[in-house]
Design an enzyme around this catalytic site. Sequence first.
Site, PDB file in Angstrom:
ATOM      1  CG  HIS A  37      -1.815  -1.010   1.495  1.00 20.79           C
ATOM      2  ND1 HIS A  37      -1.721  -1.843   2.378  1.00 20.79           N
ATOM      3  CD2 HIS A  37      -2.949  -1.292   0.635  1.00 20.79           C
ATOM      4  CE1 HIS A  37      -2.931  -2.782   2.086  1.00 20.79           C
ATOM      5  NE2 HIS A  37      -3.590  -2.488   1.170  1.00 20.79           N
ATOM      6  CB  SER A 185      -1.795  -9.917   0.691  1.00 21.60           C
ATOM      7  OG  SER A 185      -3.167 -10.299   1.375  1.00 21.60           O
TER       8      SER A 185
END
Length: 295
Positions: A37, A185
């Site tokens: 991210h 993830s």
Amino acid sequence: MQIFEQIAPLRTALTSHRRAGETIGLVPTMGYLHAGHMALVKRAKAECDRVVVSIFVNPTQFGPNEDFAAYPRDRDRDLAMLSAEGVDGVFAPTVEAMYPRPGATTVSVEPLGDILIGKVRPGHFQGVATVVSKLFHIVQPDRAYFGEKDFQQLAVIRRMVADLDMPVTIVGVPTVREADGLAMSSRNVRLDPGSRAAASVLARALGAGERQVASGERDPDAVVAAMREIISGEPRAELRSLDLCDAETLDAVERIGERPVVLLVTAAFGGVLLIDARTVAPPTQPSATGAASAA
Ligand code: PAF
């Protein structure tokens, strides 16, 4: 960094930036942020005047037996990471703010959203396309950033934006990996130690498939079979889908030609569903005269 839980104050704040001629980048997330991210955030910061990150675990993209309730959440940690990165605004709405009434309108991107992972997770991409479309209407970003790990998601969103003439540029950002190759993830934290060690088989299988295509294998079934064999050697892996497709259209490929292909894998480890993908450009085929054609 301003934090918004409601749509109206976020819109007001963004209007003044837009009036000042500033460009706005949006990084949509479901939180529990990791280095993948943050790569999206860094890219957005490099390319836009203002960056908004949304944090919303979207219930409509989870099936009834999926992990909506168990999806990891840590708002304080997420906010600290985003503040340290110099993000301008965080949109962290409640479910009620995003869905104040039962929705009568959905966005379906067909057949792109129904194939591949769409078969494993029916309705998933309709939930994704609908919430991303809502986020685009709320934030009205100039650019929006998505990870290439979720390759089919990226394809669905690009197609939605093209079909509905949405005035936003979609930017795909390369997957960030752990040292053993496992794609980052938010779900990785839910893996027990044995499953975590086993999950690196996905990157090994993708690497093997990539080498086969790059070294000239033209038969997609042979590539998929070699990858399947590697994954089936890991007893903790429950393979859900494994495909080789055209990287642009996601169509099935009968024979690997000169167009890039994508290898897509979905597998569960101890009940945690992981996905990964890798694009590969096949080597240039020899021309009829035997000389390699010009690139
Ligand atoms: O990739 C995700 O985290 C989600 O699918 C997204 C794009 C934020 C939509 O909920």
